[in-house]
Scaffold this motif. Structure first.
Motif, PDB file in Angstrom:
ATOM      1  N   ASN A   1     -12.419  16.475 -49.145  1.00 36.76           N
ATOM      2  CA  ASN A   1     -13.610  15.744 -49.558  1.00 36.76           C
ATOM      3  C   ASN A   1     -13.614  15.614 -51.077  1.00 36.76           C
ATOM      4  N   GLY A   2     -12.812  14.724 -51.551  1.00 37.60           N
ATOM      5  CA  GLY A   2     -12.673  14.598 -52.996  1.00 37.60           C
ATOM      6  C   GLY A   2     -13.436  13.415 -53.501  1.00 37.60           C
ATOM      7  N   PRO A   3     -13.265  13.070 -54.756  1.00 39.67           N
ATOM      8  CA  PRO A   3     -12.460  13.826 -55.726  1.00 39.67           C
ATOM      9  C   PRO A   3     -13.246  15.013 -56.287  1.00 39.67           C
ATOM     10  N   CYS A   4     -12.534  15.926 -56.904  1.00 43.91           N
ATOM     11  CA  CYS A   4     -13.196  17.062 -57.530  1.00 43.91           C
ATOM     12  C   CYS A   4     -13.509  16.706 -58.981  1.00 43.91           C
ATOM     13  N   GLY A   5     -14.010  17.648 -59.730  1.00 41.08           N
ATOM     14  CA  GLY A   5     -14.360  17.340 -61.116  1.00 41.08           C
ATOM     15  C   GLY A   5     -13.156  17.342 -62.050  1.00 41.08           C
ATOM     16  N   GLY A   6     -12.026  17.634 -61.521  1.00 38.23           N
ATOM     17  CA  GLY A   6     -10.846  17.777 -62.388  1.00 38.23           C
ATOM     18  C   GLY A   6     -10.016  16.526 -62.534  1.00 38.23           C
TER      19      GLY A   6
ATOM     20  N   TRP B   1      -7.337  11.267 -55.017  1.00 37.22           N
ATOM     21  CA  TRP B   1      -8.660  10.761 -54.681  1.00 37.22           C
ATOM     22  C   TRP B   1      -9.052   9.553 -55.507  1.00 37.22           C
ATOM     23  N   SER B   2      -8.563   9.436 -56.717  1.00 39.19           N
ATOM     24  CA  SER B   2      -8.781   8.205 -57.487  1.00 39.19           C
ATOM     25  C   SER B   2      -8.093   7.046 -56.791  1.00 39.19           C
ATOM     26  N   GLU B   3      -6.884   7.326 -56.324  1.00 42.59           N
ATOM     27  CA  GLU B   3      -6.131   6.289 -55.598  1.00 42.59           C
ATOM     28  C   GLU B   3      -6.872   5.883 -54.330  1.00 42.59           C
ATOM     29  N   ILE B   4      -7.357   6.905 -53.610  1.00 48.61           N
ATOM     30  CA  ILE B   4      -8.067   6.633 -52.357  1.00 48.61           C
ATOM     31  C   ILE B   4      -9.299   5.770 -52.642  1.00 48.61           C
ATOM     32  N   TYR B   5     -10.025   6.111 -53.710  1.00 49.91           N
ATOM     33  CA  TYR B   5     -11.221   5.348 -54.064  1.00 49.91           C
ATOM     34  C   TYR B   5     -10.849   3.894 -54.337  1.00 49.91           C
ATOM     35  N   ARG B   6      -9.810   3.720 -55.150  1.00 52.15           N
ATOM     36  CA  ARG B   6      -9.415   2.357 -55.515  1.00 52.15           C
ATOM     37  C   ARG B   6      -8.998   1.555 -54.293  1.00 52.15           C
ATOM     38  N   ARG B   7      -8.272   2.202 -53.405  1.00 56.01           N
ATOM     39  CA  ARG B   7      -7.812   1.465 -52.239  1.00 56.01           C
ATOM     40  C   ARG B   7      -8.968   1.109 -51.308  1.00 56.01           C
ATOM     41  N   LEU B   8      -9.873   2.068 -51.112  1.00 55.64           N
ATOM     42  CA  LEU B   8     -11.003   1.782 -50.219  1.00 55.64           C
ATOM     43  C   LEU B   8     -11.899   0.712 -50.823  1.00 55.64           C
ATOM     44  N   GLU B   9     -12.046   0.745 -52.144  1.00 55.19           N
ATOM     45  CA  GLU B   9     -12.860  -0.258 -52.836  1.00 55.19           C
ATOM     46  C   GLU B   9     -12.267  -1.644 -52.612  1.00 55.19           C
ATOM     47  N   GLN B  10     -10.953  -1.715 -52.754  1.00 49.23           N
ATOM     48  CA  GLN B  10     -10.241  -2.964 -52.569  1.00 49.23           C
ATOM     49  C   GLN B  10     -10.447  -3.503 -51.159  1.00 49.23           C
TER      50      GLN B  10
ATOM     51  N   LEU C   1     -16.056   7.166 -47.812  1.00 44.79           N
ATOM     52  CA  LEU C   1     -16.163   8.324 -48.698  1.00 44.79           C
ATOM     53  C   LEU C   1     -17.405   9.158 -48.389  1.00 44.79           C
ATOM     54  N   LYS C   2     -18.398   8.495 -47.747  1.00 44.80           N
ATOM     55  CA  LYS C   2     -19.641   9.211 -47.460  1.00 44.80           C
ATOM     56  C   LYS C   2     -19.493  10.151 -46.265  1.00 44.80           C
TER      57      LYS C   2
ATOM     58  N   VAL D   1     -15.686  15.211 -44.157  1.00 43.52           N
ATOM     59  CA  VAL D   1     -14.622  15.664 -43.258  1.00 43.52           C
ATOM     60  C   VAL D   1     -14.809  17.150 -43.008  1.00 43.52           C
ATOM     61  N   PRO D   2     -14.871  17.541 -41.735  1.00 45.78           N
ATOM     62  CA  PRO D   2     -15.023  18.981 -41.459  1.00 45.78           C
ATOM     63  C   PRO D   2     -13.770  19.760 -41.857  1.00 45.78           C
ATOM     64  N   LEU D   3     -13.888  21.054 -41.794  1.00 41.55           N
ATOM     65  CA  LEU D   3     -12.761  21.918 -42.176  1.00 41.55           C
ATOM     66  C   LEU D   3     -11.480  21.522 -41.462  1.00 41.55           C
TER      67      LEU D   3
END
Lengths: 70, 226, 65
Positions: free
Chosen positions: B158-163, B179-188, B195-196, B199-201
């Motif tokens: 469940n990212g991205p983290c603060g790092g 997670w930046s990549e995932i965000y960009r791809r999902l945005e596209q 992202l909302k 994801v469980p353990l």
């Protein structure tokens, strides 16, 4: 080429025994120089250790062409 | 594809030093593609071993054979005559192949000639990168085809983290933030809603080794006898 | 130490072999230590060929292309 030299080094042969030269089709003097340099290098390094006595693998190919005196 | 790397020659030659007749078994699938244990690498290793032995005044016999896959019985069984003729086996397959070969020819000492590294892809000739951790539960549909477990250096579900900083990870600034990549791809793709979803353990319990997968057809066929 | 080494030369037909040919026709003197293996192209040369040459007892290998 570096990789081949590395492979030789790994087994314990001197990598200097292998060299690549770029020789143009009309560059006869360069060919002569290359052969001379390799001959000198091989003379300095001594014979290939694999050739000596008992270690000589029975299945080695003989470089001497038939009928050649060596 | 499984990616592997050739072991240093010193390690291999020390392992097989006591043997005079060595059979090198290559594998023509994954490790052949990643230039570690295919037919060509078998030839090179055989030549190196013979050269090294010759330099020490020894004469060894090195057999070379490459099979389609070492993780399949049907390709290993025809090897029995070759195996019988040699004192030791040097397998250039991945860990699975080495073990299967060892299982079938348990009476011969077997040595690995490659280090199996990961499941990855052939990004370019000579460049192999990891893509999958074989974690038993795939999230790729949710993350736009980028594996959070493998591609995120921290393996966050469940990212991205603060790092994350400029698309790079704080663990290693050389590594991309998955997670930046995932965000960009999902945005596209207009699927940012993904992202909302929380994801469980991750079911790590499933990854207990050794894993086993039984196909229903196999189950049907053989369960009657149990 | 003075011995005549055996050098295996892997050469390309169109570059080094032509050069060697020309060296011959120009009567240039060079050591007779070299044995030429002619390839259609230097790109054909394989690491395995080189290792095999050493296995067979070559003192040095020259690749010319």
């Amino acid at each position: 080429m570096e990789y081949a030299q590395y492979l030789l080094e790994e087994v314990g042969l001197e990598p200097e025994r292998l060299e690549m030269y770029e020789i143009g089709a009309s560059d006869a003097p360069k060919w002569v120089a290359a052969v001379q340099e390799m001959t000198e290098r091989a003379q300095a390094l001594g014979p290939n250790p694999l050739k000596q006595g008992a270690s000589h693998p029975a299945d080695v190919l003989d470089f001497n062409q038939p009928g050649e005196e060596k | 594809m499984i990616i592997a790397q050739r072991k240093p020659f010193k390690e291999i030659s020390e392992a097989v030093a006591p043997y005079d007749k060595i059979l090198i078994v290559g594998c023509g699938t994954c490790v052949a593609v990643c230039l570690a244990g295919g037919e060509k690498e078998v030839g090179l290793l055989a030549s190196q071993l013979k050269l090294a032995a010759g330099l020490k005044g020894r004469r060894i016999e090195v057999g070379e054979i490459t099979v389609e896959r070492q993780c399949d019985r049907e390709f290993l069984e025809p090897l029995c005559d070759f195996v019988a003729d040699h004192d030791a086996i040097l397998s250039m397959a991945c860990g699975a192949g080495v073990q299967f070969l060892a299982q079938l020819y348990y009476f011969k000492p077997i040595f690995p000639a490659v280090d199996t590294t990961f499941i990855g892809v052939n990004e370019a000739v000579g460049l192999f990168t990891e893509r999958c951790r074989a974690c038993h539960h795939c999230y790729l549909g949710l993350t736009g085809g980028i594996c959070p477990l493998t591609m995120c250096p921290k393996g966050l579900l469940n990212g991205p983290c603060g790092g994350t900083l400029n698309g790079k990870c704080e663990v290693d600034p050389e590594k991309d933030c998955a997670w930046s990549e995932i965000y960009r791809r999902l945005e596209q793709q207009g699927r940012l809603d993904n992202l909302k979803k929380i994801v469980p353990l991750h079911p790590h319990a499933r990854s207990t080794t050794p894993g086993q997968v039984i196909h229903p057809a196999y189950q049907r066929r053989y369960s009657a006898y149990e | 130490m003075s011995y005549l080494p055996k050098i295996l030369a892997f050469v390309c037909t169109y570059c080094a072999y032509t050069a060697a040919d020309m060296a011959g026709s120009a009567r240039m003197q060079y050591p007779e230590s070299v044995r030429i293996v002619q390839y259609l192209c230097t790109g054909r040369i394989d690491l395995l060929h080189i290792l095999k040459a050493f296995e067979a007892g070559a003192d040095a290998v020259l690749v010319g292309g």
